[in-house]
Design an enzyme around this catalytic site. Sequence first.
Site, PDB file in Angstrom:
ATOM      1  N   ASP A 180       0.662  -8.197   0.961  1.00 39.22           N
ATOM      2  CA  ASP A 180       0.507  -9.254  -0.052  1.00 39.22           C
ATOM      3  C   ASP A 180      -0.004 -10.571   0.513  1.00 39.22           C
ATOM      4  O   ASP A 180      -0.311 -11.486  -0.242  1.00 39.22           O
ATOM      5  CB  ASP A 180       1.845  -9.500  -0.761  1.00 39.22           C
ATOM      6  CG  ASP A 180       2.862 -10.179   0.149  1.00 39.22           C
ATOM      7  OD1 ASP A 180       3.608 -11.041  -0.323  1.00 39.22           O
ATOM      8  OD2 ASP A 180       2.893  -9.849   1.352  1.00 39.22           O
ATOM      9  N   ASP A 193       3.548  -3.643   4.806  1.00 41.79           N
ATOM     10  CA  ASP A 193       3.999  -4.919   5.340  1.00 41.79           C
ATOM     11  C   ASP A 193       5.475  -5.058   4.940  1.00 41.79           C
ATOM     12  O   ASP A 193       5.946  -4.349   4.041  1.00 41.79           O
ATOM     13  CB  ASP A 193       3.130  -6.030   4.721  1.00 41.79           C
ATOM     14  CG  ASP A 193       3.592  -7.408   5.122  1.00 41.79           C
ATOM     15  OD1 ASP A 193       3.884  -7.600   6.315  1.00 41.79           O
ATOM     16  OD2 ASP A 193       3.674  -8.284   4.249  1.00 41.79           O
ATOM     17  N   ASP A 235      -2.833 -10.066   5.685  1.00 40.81           N
ATOM     18  CA  ASP A 235      -2.934  -8.622   5.444  1.00 40.81           C
ATOM     19  C   ASP A 235      -4.352  -8.203   5.051  1.00 40.81           C
ATOM     20  O   ASP A 235      -4.657  -7.005   5.035  1.00 40.81           O
ATOM     21  CB  ASP A 235      -1.962  -8.184   4.335  1.00 40.81           C
ATOM     22  CG  ASP A 235      -0.509  -8.316   4.758  1.00 40.81           C
ATOM     23  OD1 ASP A 235      -0.238  -8.122   5.956  1.00 40.81           O
ATOM     24  OD2 ASP A 235       0.332  -8.631   3.901  1.00 40.81           O
TER      25      ASP A 235
END
Length: 646
Positions: free
Chosen positions: A540, A349, A544
């Site tokens: 995080d 990410d 996700d």
Amino acid sequence: MSHNHNQQHEVKCHCHDDGPVTIQENNGKEWKKYLPAIISFVLLVAGITLDHIGSITFFEGYLRLAWYIIAYIPVGFPVIKEAFEELKNKSFFNEFSLMTIATVGAFAIGEFPEGVAVMLFYSVGELFQDAAVNKAKRNIKALLDIRPDTASVLRNGVYQTISPEKVNIGETIQVKAGERVPLDGSLLSDSGNFNTSALTGESKPKTIRTDENVLAGMVNLDKVIEIKVEKKYEDSSLAKILEMVQNATARKAKTELLIRKFAKIYTPIVFFLALGIALIPYFFVDSYIFADWLYRALVFLVISCPCALVISIPLGYFGGIGAASHHGILFKGANYLDLMTKLNTVVMDKTGTLTEGVFNVQKVVTVGKDEKDFVAIVSALERSSNHPIAKAISAYANKDTHCEATNVEEIAGHGLKGMVNGQNVLAGNTKLMEKYGIAYDTNINSIVETTVVVAIENVYAGYIVIADKVKEDSALAVSEMHGLKIETVMLSGDKSSITQKIADEIGIDLAYGDLLPQDKVKHLEQLKANSENVVAFVGDGINDAPVLALSDIGIAMGGMGSDAAIETADVVIQTDQPSKIVTAIKISKATKRIVVQNIVMAFGVKIVVLILGAFGIATMWGAVFADVGVALLAILNAVRILRKKF
């Protein structure tokens, strides 16, 4: 293997135990665990000395037998007791019964010193194992030491000191300067400075302001503060981290499980082979002497004990988990150490993983609105979200605003909608505007930085430009992954232009922006469609969680990551540093090397000495080396990982 239960943080590490790590308090009598081995050693050395002094005539017969029995009891009794316990559980073929039969048999044929020596060295091996486990546990103990014992909670207008477990959600707690925060909550005081190193590894103090999150385990640095409790103790980030570490050893690696299955088959086979060595020669050897062939069989039994394997291999994985903890990396099981060695694709990410996730407002552009009122309206809406962008706008705005937001709804991958002071407000990306058919200034699409576009009463009202910063070690992490032949991919919900700019800056192989959570899932599924790919996803945020669950290895940035991400992930990086992904891979590979070395060494030595024992060449002393000596070498090899630099 019987453990003495007075170490500070005792680990259930019996050869046959599959349970998680358990923690016990030190009662100050740790030295007592060495007494049995010391007593047996002194008596054994004295006995062997008396045996070899020819002028001593009294040391023979029943006196000699009694002497060696007394030497045997301190180290032999715990093992015999374990053998009986296993027998009650209908498990006869185990290392305890093998050792008991071999040593009692040695006494039966008059080999008293050898019988004592086998049990003594076995006991010494156990002490080495305990020492090795305790060394690995010290890193975890550092985490356990950050558990606050008390909380000062406001009840009936007075602060009372109680256990953190008894504090309820919504109550107010007070934390004095120098004290550790006992529970997760939001700050009621104006601001506070906190040492977050126990949770994030970051030594620089962190300033937290009103309504921002404070986590259990942080240390309040400079003044008395008040916190509104938002989670029960057992749901706090700290409690979950401790639980993860303590349960990590319960999830076994495939190699470890294979060795355990092998030991269950191997042990009865060698037992019956030993029986065959003792009895079958009677039918084929003219000069058959039962005592000689029994001795060979007993030697065979001692050599064949599988402890070197079933102790050192779990200990190798446990050492890997301990070494990772020391570097702020929490593996939720030894199986993930194994899987990490096969990793060839890392998907990340962007926000909060490769970038700081700490946004700052750079520019505010309004259409027909006063800037202060515009920011007040947007911040009222954004205060309902925990997204880093929302926090940046809230921090930028004056908190003493007259605006109040209601009916706030988060639209995944788009932004927020809600009512502010009776007006319908939309704040998010350009896709949100398009979704609701609102015309906006298309020049916004050329802005590289993150923009929050706002519509009030379904009319475009302006935008806010926000910028994030790449983490210091992101480029280094990507470079080192390339050095390990690992492909890197970035998936982000942010604009493609920003995503590509950051990917180019830090050297990411492939980057995709403008993704909704379901788009990230699709990209990951495409990568996993290739059976050769072993894929890790690093993230995080709450959004996700689905991708973390889908990946072969889910890695969460745990310092300030969302509970959902930490809960779903297989590995948690407490320091929030991308470079720790590489450290985790290196630790995994080092652990695998040590485990393989131990398997090769244990099998190699055992096979050689088993053959020598069957032909009567190896003595009981050789058997002791083949069993306990190899176990000691394997244990010492396993703890090397705790000393290695990564």
